[in-house]
Design an enzyme around this catalytic site. Sequence first.
Site, mmCIF file in Angstrom:
data_model
loop_
_atom_site.group_PDB
_atom_site.id
_atom_site.type_symbol
_atom_site.label_atom_id
_atom_site.label_comp_id
_atom_site.label_asym_id
_atom_site.label_seq_id
_atom_site.Cartn_x
_atom_site.Cartn_y
_atom_site.Cartn_z
ATOM 1 N N GLU A 273 0.721 -1.232 -0.133
ATOM 2 C CA GLU A 273 -0.077 -0.068 -0.001
ATOM 3 C C GLU A 273 0.636 1.346 0.071
ATOM 4 O O GLU A 273 0.830 2.357 0.816
ATOM 5 C CB GLU A 273 -0.885 0.022 1.075
ATOM 6 C CG GLU A 273 -1.744 -0.964 1.223
ATOM 7 C CD GLU A 273 -2.593 -1.105 2.733
ATOM 8 O OE1 GLU A 273 -2.439 -0.178 3.537
ATOM 9 O OE2 GLU A 273 -3.528 -2.243 2.845
ATOM 10 N N GLY A 275 2.169 5.049 -0.772
ATOM 11 C CA GLY A 275 1.377 6.225 -1.135
ATOM 12 C C GLY A 275 2.812 7.117 -1.701
ATOM 13 O O GLY A 275 2.823 7.307 -2.494
ATOM 14 N N ARG A 276 3.305 7.726 -0.331
ATOM 15 C CA ARG A 276 4.179 8.745 -0.545
ATOM 16 C C ARG A 276 5.455 8.553 -1.501
ATOM 17 O O ARG A 276 5.693 9.225 -2.464
ATOM 18 C CB ARG A 276 4.895 8.917 0.960
ATOM 19 C CG ARG A 276 6.002 10.343 0.806
ATOM 20 C CD ARG A 276 6.431 10.061 2.284
ATOM 21 N NE ARG A 276 6.034 9.893 3.472
ATOM 22 C CZ ARG A 276 5.451 10.797 4.156
ATOM 23 N NH1 ARG A 276 5.493 11.874 3.898
ATOM 24 N NH2 ARG A 276 4.577 10.324 5.420
ATOM 25 N N CYS A 342 -3.135 33.780 8.842
ATOM 26 C CA CYS A 342 -2.940 34.561 10.133
ATOM 27 C C CYS A 342 -2.533 33.619 11.423
ATOM 28 O O CYS A 342 -3.484 33.417 12.174
ATOM 29 C CB CYS A 342 -4.219 35.283 10.479
ATOM 30 S SG CYS A 342 -4.619 36.556 9.157
ATOM 31 N N TYR A 370 0.627 14.103 0.087
ATOM 32 C CA TYR A 370 0.074 14.666 1.352
ATOM 33 C C TYR A 370 0.278 16.216 1.158
ATOM 34 O O TYR A 370 0.255 16.985 2.330
ATOM 35 C CB TYR A 370 0.749 14.325 2.626
ATOM 36 C CG TYR A 370 0.509 12.703 2.737
ATOM 37 C CD1 TYR A 370 -0.629 11.956 3.044
ATOM 38 C CD2 TYR A 370 1.669 11.681 2.393
ATOM 39 C CE1 TYR A 370 -0.885 10.596 2.995
ATOM 40 C CE2 TYR A 370 1.700 10.347 2.632
ATOM 41 C CZ TYR A 370 0.444 10.002 2.849
ATOM 42 O OH TYR A 370 0.220 8.555 2.928
HETATM 43 N N1 LLP Z 1 -1.854 2.297 4.073
HETATM 44 C C1 LLP Z 1 -2.507 2.808 5.264
HETATM 45 C C2 LLP Z 1 -3.639 1.918 6.165
HETATM 46 C C3 LLP Z 1 -2.193 4.084 5.906
HETATM 47 O O1 LLP Z 1 -2.522 4.428 6.926
HETATM 48 C C4 LLP Z 1 -1.170 4.758 4.939
HETATM 49 C C5 LLP Z 1 -0.927 6.160 5.361
HETATM 50 C C6 LLP Z 1 -0.728 4.120 3.901
HETATM 51 C C7 LLP Z 1 -1.027 2.843 3.459
HETATM 52 C C8 LLP Z 1 0.440 4.790 3.007
HETATM 53 O O2 LLP Z 1 1.506 5.198 3.776
HETATM 54 P P1 LLP Z 1 2.798 5.764 2.908
HETATM 55 O O3 LLP Z 1 3.440 5.070 2.184
HETATM 56 O O4 LLP Z 1 2.430 7.013 2.021
HETATM 57 O O5 LLP Z 1 3.603 6.111 4.021
HETATM 58 N N2 LLP Z 1 0.169 13.202 6.095
HETATM 59 C C9 LLP Z 1 1.308 12.468 6.607
HETATM 60 C C10 LLP Z 1 1.202 10.994 6.357
HETATM 61 C C11 LLP Z 1 0.032 10.383 6.909
HETATM 62 C C12 LLP Z 1 0.014 8.844 6.476
HETATM 63 C C13 LLP Z 1 -1.022 8.107 6.845
HETATM 64 N N3 LLP Z 1 -1.314 6.988 6.432
HETATM 65 C C14 LLP Z 1 2.464 13.189 6.095
HETATM 66 O O6 LLP Z 1 2.218 14.027 5.220
HETATM 67 O O7 LLP Z 1 3.578 12.643 6.316
#
Ligand code: LLP
Length: 414
Positions: A273, A275-276, A342, A370
Amino acid sequence: MNVFEIKNGTLHAENVALTTIASQFNTPCYVYSKLALTQAFSDFKAGLIGSNHLVCFAVKANPNIAILNLFAKLGAGFDIVSGGELARVLAADGDPQKIVFSGVGKTADEMRAALNAGIFCFNVESASELKRLNDVAGSMGKIAPVSLRVNPNVDAKTHPYISTGLKNNKFGVAFEDALTVYEQAAAMPNIAVHGVDCHIGSQITELAPFIEALDLILGLVDALETKGIHIGHIDVGGGIGITYADETPPEFANYAKAILAKLANRNVKLLFEPGRALVGNAGVLLTKVEYIKPAEAKNFAIVDAAMNDLMRPALYDAYHNIAAVEPRTGTTTSYEIVGPVCESGDFLGHDRNLNLQEGDLLAIMSAGAYGMSMASNYNTRARAAEVIVDGDKVFVVRQREKIADLFALENCLD
Ligand code: LLP
């Protein structure tokens, strides 16, 4: 590969100067590179060739329909956390049978929508959720495919706000309870146990926590097998970090190799999964310096992007490199790069050494993940436009919001 490069003195996205984008589409503007997105996805897949796997892009990192559609065409599945994300994936022509549904608070309506769509699996996060899902599926005459999100109590060594696999986090079923909850699941008439999953956090820059979690999960899979509960897939979650400054996250190939090595001789499908890691370095936030404001203690560069556009610095004290689009030679000055909102927390970068003048363009780097997905309308600021560059072409994939739309849903009392 760096698709954001200085050519002839100007920062480009692929073959398009960011100055051209600013003059055509104005600022602030999110700019993504199709090549970088495509390359990140194929790099991630490269180490997995030959294995039975599915890469489910975590929609929350960047839910723009064009990005979802691009990944869908490349064969991606999707990790969603809401009915809204489900609707987006379907609108983007994502395959419902490649969707996993994570999240601790799924409503009955969201469950119904996902069951109607025929998703691949629900990543169930508690015994109560399991019971509700069984009821909802029963009322529809359906069987819900389920994996339990297990919380392995592993320290991902990341920012506390984005660490999710520790005992004190709200996520997943506690490791000690997992067997019992699986037994409950196996006995429910409208639940089919398919898999197990975990997600220990985000922006993880070491391999060890992933492997530690996987070892625990594999122990659980074996224990379940002895109880006659067969696990068909293991979802290792997302979480691989990217380089914002000088971090050295695991390379995809090494990550894949380490995980596949643990799974040798097991007949399971592997789910990821990320994302980033797929979008973070494929986008920048383009902004213009409105004012230079020298003050007693600090020099401020006030730009037209703010914490409502990119919340990560304010929320996590996150670092994003900030680059001049047309860098000048000569003496630099240390600037606080701040927005017009602000709040003193409205900063995009501290102590950045730049040679700036009012009207200059800056690129906030590594803003593809994000960034826009966490943007808000705070201070009644319209959210930025989003464009994707493909070679020398630019596509607007989200128009800049119009101010009137920001209060169009509101009514006066009479
Ligand atoms: N799977 C689940 C169940 C998750 O909760 C998340 C991210 C991912 C996959 C993806 O994670 P990644 O591969 O993107 O690390 N807003 C924060 C990051 C929050 C991530 C929340 N969950 C930031 O800007 O760093």
